[in-house]
Design a protein around this motif. Structure first.
Motif, PDB file in Angstrom:
ATOM      1  N   LEU A 332     -14.856  -0.556  29.297  1.00 14.16           N
ATOM      2  CA  LEU A 332     -16.013  -0.955  30.333  1.00 14.16           C
ATOM      3  C   LEU A 332     -15.834  -0.600  31.751  1.00 14.16           C
ATOM      4  O   LEU A 332     -14.448  -0.425  32.029  1.00 14.16           O
ATOM      5  CB  LEU A 332     -15.974  -2.703  30.137  1.00 14.16           C
ATOM      6  N   VAL A 333     -16.954  -0.478  32.245  1.00 17.81           N
ATOM      7  CA  VAL A 333     -16.634   0.080  33.983  1.00 17.81           C
ATOM      8  C   VAL A 333     -16.320  -1.335  34.602  1.00 17.81           C
ATOM      9  O   VAL A 333     -16.957  -2.205  34.579  1.00 17.81           O
ATOM     10  CB  VAL A 333     -18.015   0.454  34.454  1.00 17.81           C
ATOM     11  N   VAL A 345     -13.840   5.413  39.240  1.00 15.66           N
ATOM     12  CA  VAL A 345     -14.129   4.707  38.257  1.00 15.66           C
ATOM     13  C   VAL A 345     -13.016   3.990  37.702  1.00 15.66           C
ATOM     14  O   VAL A 345     -12.172   4.747  37.125  1.00 15.66           O
ATOM     15  CB  VAL A 345     -15.011   5.097  37.204  1.00 15.66           C
ATOM     16  N   VAL A 346     -12.839   2.484  37.638  1.00 13.71           N
ATOM     17  CA  VAL A 346     -11.943   2.112  36.935  1.00 13.71           C
ATOM     18  C   VAL A 346     -12.308   1.348  35.738  1.00 13.71           C
ATOM     19  O   VAL A 346     -13.335   0.769  35.651  1.00 13.71           O
ATOM     20  CB  VAL A 346     -11.192   0.685  37.749  1.00 13.71           C
ATOM     21  N   ASP A 354      -5.636  -0.250  32.069  1.00 16.48           N
ATOM     22  CA  ASP A 354      -6.655   0.155  32.680  1.00 16.48           C
ATOM     23  C   ASP A 354      -6.312   1.561  33.272  1.00 16.48           C
ATOM     24  O   ASP A 354      -5.208   2.049  33.667  1.00 16.48           O
ATOM     25  CB  ASP A 354      -7.195  -0.683  33.896  1.00 16.48           C
ATOM     26  N   GLU A 355      -7.221   2.335  33.527  1.00 19.10           N
ATOM     27  CA  GLU A 355      -7.197   3.709  33.939  1.00 19.10           C
ATOM     28  C   GLU A 355      -8.204   4.151  35.255  1.00 19.10           C
ATOM     29  O   GLU A 355      -9.285   3.615  35.259  1.00 19.10           O
ATOM     30  CB  GLU A 355      -7.464   4.893  32.893  1.00 19.10           C
ATOM     31  N   VAL A 397      -8.509  -1.654  41.222  1.00 20.56           N
ATOM     32  CA  VAL A 397      -9.491  -1.455  42.307  1.00 20.56           C
ATOM     33  C   VAL A 397      -9.342  -0.148  42.906  1.00 20.56           C
ATOM     34  O   VAL A 397      -8.126   0.343  43.349  1.00 20.56           O
ATOM     35  CB  VAL A 397      -9.746  -2.866  43.264  1.00 20.56           C
ATOM     36  N   SER A 398     -10.690   0.530  43.423  1.00 20.36           N
ATOM     37  CA  SER A 398     -10.483   1.381  44.109  1.00 20.36           C
ATOM     38  C   SER A 398     -11.252   1.679  45.287  1.00 20.36           C
ATOM     39  O   SER A 398     -12.448   0.743  45.346  1.00 20.36           O
ATOM     40  CB  SER A 398     -10.741   2.968  43.297  1.00 20.36           C
ATOM     41  N   TRP A 399     -11.296   2.456  46.169  1.00 19.19           N
ATOM     42  CA  TRP A 399     -12.116   2.635  47.284  1.00 19.19           C
ATOM     43  C   TRP A 399     -12.420   4.092  47.654  1.00 19.19           C
ATOM     44  O   TRP A 399     -11.264   5.073  47.434  1.00 19.19           O
ATOM     45  CB  TRP A 399     -11.663   1.928  48.655  1.00 19.19           C
ATOM     46  N   ALA A 400     -13.261   4.796  48.189  1.00 19.07           N
ATOM     47  CA  ALA A 400     -13.516   6.002  48.490  1.00 19.07           C
ATOM     48  C   ALA A 400     -14.221   6.329  49.878  1.00 19.07           C
ATOM     49  O   ALA A 400     -14.815   5.190  50.210  1.00 19.07           O
ATOM     50  CB  ALA A 400     -14.344   6.895  47.564  1.00 19.07           C
ATOM     51  N   GLY A 401     -13.988   7.393  50.514  1.00 18.52           N
ATOM     52  CA  GLY A 401     -14.353   7.583  51.990  1.00 18.52           C
ATOM     53  C   GLY A 401     -14.713   9.068  51.993  1.00 18.52           C
ATOM     54  O   GLY A 401     -14.990   9.724  51.118  1.00 18.52           O
TER      55      GLY A 401
END
Length: 432
Positions: A332-333, A345-346, A354-355, A397-401
């Motif tokens: 699942l996303v 996407v995690v 998890d990946e 968890v991830s973040w992007a900029g």
């Protein structure tokens, strides 16, 4: 279990907080103050938010204090416009390649929300029973500060911290305590989702925006908006639960799973968006939109917009949203985020491993692949395919900029790759 924060991508001003000014082509440990690389400050419970602009980054930490848990704001990168606070703005060397605390909290308040535009930062302060306070600091291109233009603030000593007047933009509303439920910034436009809570607990929602709006991304066409204005959607809509911004478009996800949007569709980023249903998350690149439909058993990711660098994660065929090819049969996303022109996407697995997957623009190594080739279809980024030394670090968890990526892992890897000081693309990206 300890946390580890890793970053990859554009880093000419140290905005990754890795202790370097070189781009990181692989995920590299972040550094907080004088603490060892890859470790968060002691007693950190979680990272509540991470926001990044052109060349600066903000992180909101939740830490246990001597009396009770408290939220702390840390920053890294370019502070020359005041976006990291007055203390960094007044230094001879305003940039910092490691994260340092930003102390701007009024007495009795706590930081509950942050956001970052191109060279501007935003901080929301909250206190029980009182209206939230929104402060802005940094550059005022297109009215990004939200204070009517810095020249309108009067002559004399330059102001470095500004209070954004949210109340003035609201018309007739059942007055209660104002709370900023969500604050989102694109490169040069900002949207605040407000909740007014009356004594009976009834909530009235309002949307405010300011900054660039030449393409109607705030509902106001052909001019910049230097102070907050109320955003009016043209159709009946249910309560908004999420806002996401591209460079020139704004997308709203509603409680009923529908999606509405404002602004430019020149790159196809809004094609057939009103046909989306049962959407549980929506994210924007500068010139694209990605939507997730999920239930307890399945997830479906689709995207539309520009695809020159593989930003859509699928071959660009007929106009409109098409499915991203992710391995979702048994996953699942759990988390999806978009940077300037890339997506992370995690994926949550039933076996607990998890990946982190990603695709899109990779000019600065922001996908952590070890090179700068764009990624046309989704690939696994973390744990790296080689797998050396990463068995104990699972992404949560991830973040992007702007050409940048971060991933927070549980556990601590025994062998991190740290970028050398050899030549790497430096510079920074520019909105198109």
């Amino acid at each position: 279990m300890p946390f580890t924060l890793l970053a990859a991508g554009s880093n000419a001003f140290g905005q990754l907080g890795t202790g370097s000014l070189q781009d990181a082509h692989r995920f590299t440990p972040c550094v907080f103050g004088d603490y060892p690389p890859g470790t968060l400050p002691p007693n950190t419970q979680s990272i509540l938010q991470l926001a990044s602009g052109a060349n600066h980054s903000l992180i909101l930490l939740r830490r246990t204090g001597s009396d009770k848990p408290q939220n702390e704001l840390w920053g890294a990168g370019d502070g020359s416009k005041g976006q990291l606070g007055p203390s960094r703005r007044n230094r001879a060397l305003p940039s910092t390649s490691v994260f340092h605390p930003i102390d701007q909290v009024p007495d009795g308040y706590e930081i509950t929300n942050i956001a970052a535009a191109w060279e501007t930062s935003y901080i929301v302060f909250s206190q029980d029973g009182r209206d939230d306070i929104l402060m802005s600091m940094g550059a005022d291109d297109f009215g990004d500060l939200g204070v009517g233009g810095v020249k309108a603030q009067g002559s004399g000593k330059e102001r470095l911290i500004h209070v954004v007047d949210l109340i003035a933009a609201i018309g007739s509303v059942a007055r209660g305590t104002l709370k900023v439920a969500e604050l989102v910034a694109g490169p040069h436009h900002i949207v605040a989702r407000l909740d007014f809570v009356d004594l009976s607990g009834h909530v009235v929602q309002r949307l405010l925006g300011w900054g660039a709006s030449r393409q109607g991304q705030l509902g106001v066409i052909s001019r910049a908006v230097t102070s907050p204005v109320e955003i009016q959607l043209s159709q009946s809509w249910s309560r908004i639960t999420q806002v996401s911004l591209g460079n020139q478009h704004t997308v709203f996800r509603h409680f009923d799973g529908s999606v509405t949007a404002l602004g430019s569709n020149r790159r196809g980023q809004l094609n057939n968006i009103s046909s989306l249903r049962a959407i549980t998350a929506v994210q924007c690149t500068w010139n694209g939109t990605t939507a997730v439909a999920s239930d307890d058993c399945t997830s479906l990711v689709s995207s539309s917009g520009t695809n020159e660098a593989g930003q859509l994660g699928h071959p660009c065929g007929e106009p409109g949203f098409a499915q991203v090819n992710l391995p979702l049969d048994d996953r699942l996303v759990g988390e999806i985020v978009c940077g300037s022109e890339h997506t992370l996407v995690v994926l949550k697995s039933i076996d607990g491993r998890d990946e982190l997957w990603g695709w899109g623009w990779n000019e600065h190594g922001n996908l952590g692949t070890g090179d700068t080739s764009n990624v046309q279809t989704p690939i696994r980024l973390w744990p790296p395919v080689a797998g050396e030394g990463v068995a104990d670090c699972d992404p949560i968890v991830s973040w992007a900029g702007c050409g940048t990526s971060w991933v927070l892992c549980t556990g601590k890897s025994s062998a991190f790759h740290v970028e050398s000081a050899e030549d790497a693309p430096r510079g920074f990206c520019t909105p198109t």
